[in-house]
Design a protein around this motif. Structure first.
Motif, PDB file in Angstrom:
ATOM      1  N   GLN A  45       0.826  -1.211   0.000  1.00 14.01           N
ATOM      2  CA  GLN A  45       0.000   0.000   0.000  1.00 14.01           C
ATOM      3  C   GLN A  45       0.861   1.263   0.000  1.00 14.01           C
ATOM      4  N   VAL A  48       2.378   1.760  -3.532  1.00 13.99           N
ATOM      5  CA  VAL A  48       1.360   2.249  -4.466  1.00 13.99           C
ATOM      6  C   VAL A  48       1.078   3.724  -4.191  1.00 13.99           C
ATOM      7  N   SER A  49       0.972   4.066  -2.935  1.00 19.28           N
ATOM      8  CA  SER A  49       0.708   5.457  -2.564  1.00 19.28           C
ATOM      9  C   SER A  49       1.829   6.384  -3.031  1.00 19.28           C
ATOM     10  N   GLU A  50       3.076   5.963  -2.852  1.00 19.15           N
ATOM     11  CA  GLU A  50       4.212   6.769  -3.307  1.00 19.15           C
ATOM     12  C   GLU A  50       4.198   6.947  -4.819  1.00 19.15           C
ATOM     13  N   ARG A  51       3.932   5.879  -5.541  1.00 13.81           N
ATOM     14  CA  ARG A  51       3.865   5.986  -7.006  1.00 13.81           C
ATOM     15  C   ARG A  51       2.767   6.954  -7.429  1.00 13.81           C
ATOM     16  N   ASN A  52       1.621   6.904  -6.759  1.00 12.14           N
ATOM     17  CA  ASN A  52       0.528   7.822  -7.088  1.00 12.14           C
ATOM     18  C   ASN A  52       0.904   9.267  -6.783  1.00 12.14           C
ATOM     19  N   LEU A  53       1.567   9.500  -5.661  1.00 12.14           N
ATOM     20  CA  LEU A  53       2.001  10.861  -5.320  1.00 12.14           C
ATOM     21  C   LEU A  53       2.991  11.403  -6.347  1.00 12.14           C
ATOM     22  N   THR A  55       3.350  10.374  -9.488  1.00 10.63           N
ATOM     23  CA  THR A  55       2.657  10.548 -10.760  1.00 10.63           C
ATOM     24  C   THR A  55       1.901  11.868 -10.803  1.00 10.63           C
ATOM     25  N   SER A  56       1.188  12.182  -9.738  1.00  8.79           N
ATOM     26  CA  SER A  56       0.449  13.450  -9.733  1.00  8.79           C
ATOM     27  C   SER A  56       1.394  14.642  -9.656  1.00  8.79           C
ATOM     28  N   GLU A  75       8.303   1.753 -12.784  1.00  8.49           N
ATOM     29  CA  GLU A  75       7.322   2.640 -13.412  1.00  8.49           C
ATOM     30  C   GLU A  75       7.909   3.948 -13.940  1.00  8.49           C
TER      31      GLU A  75
END
Length: 90
Positions: A45, A48-53, A55-56, A75
């Motif tokens: 989790q 995934v959260s770090e990748r989302n941060l 990416t945004s 990624e």
């Protein structure tokens, strides 16, 4: 972290967002651990959260990392820029 010191105390580079990954990971892990989330699920989790941060963030400004991370490299491209890496989507 020295970068945070220069920004907060010395007032340098207020235009830059500093994301302390190790501090974030520890804080998030503690929250998930307190919620009874198993270790492996918590780690996933957080990743995934770090990748989302990231990416945004790179949609708004360049993103740099101080050291190579194999999980993120799956990624993002790590492009050397001096002593750091600029992350770019693959």
């Amino acid at each position: 972290m020295i970068l945070e010191y220069f920004q907060e105390v010395e007032g340098l580079r207020p235009d830059v967002t500093i994301f302390n990954r190790s501090r974030y990971e520890v804080a998030e892990y503690h929250k998930l651990w307190a919620a009874g989330i198993p270790h492996e699920d918590a780690v996933t989790q957080i990743q995934v959260s770090e990748r989302n941060l990231i990416t945004s963030a790179y949609h708004e400004r360049p993103v740099f990392d101080m050291e190579y991370d194999a999980n993120l490299a799956a990624e993002f491209e790590y492009q050397p820029v001096g002593r750091v890496f600029q992350l770019a989507p693959k």
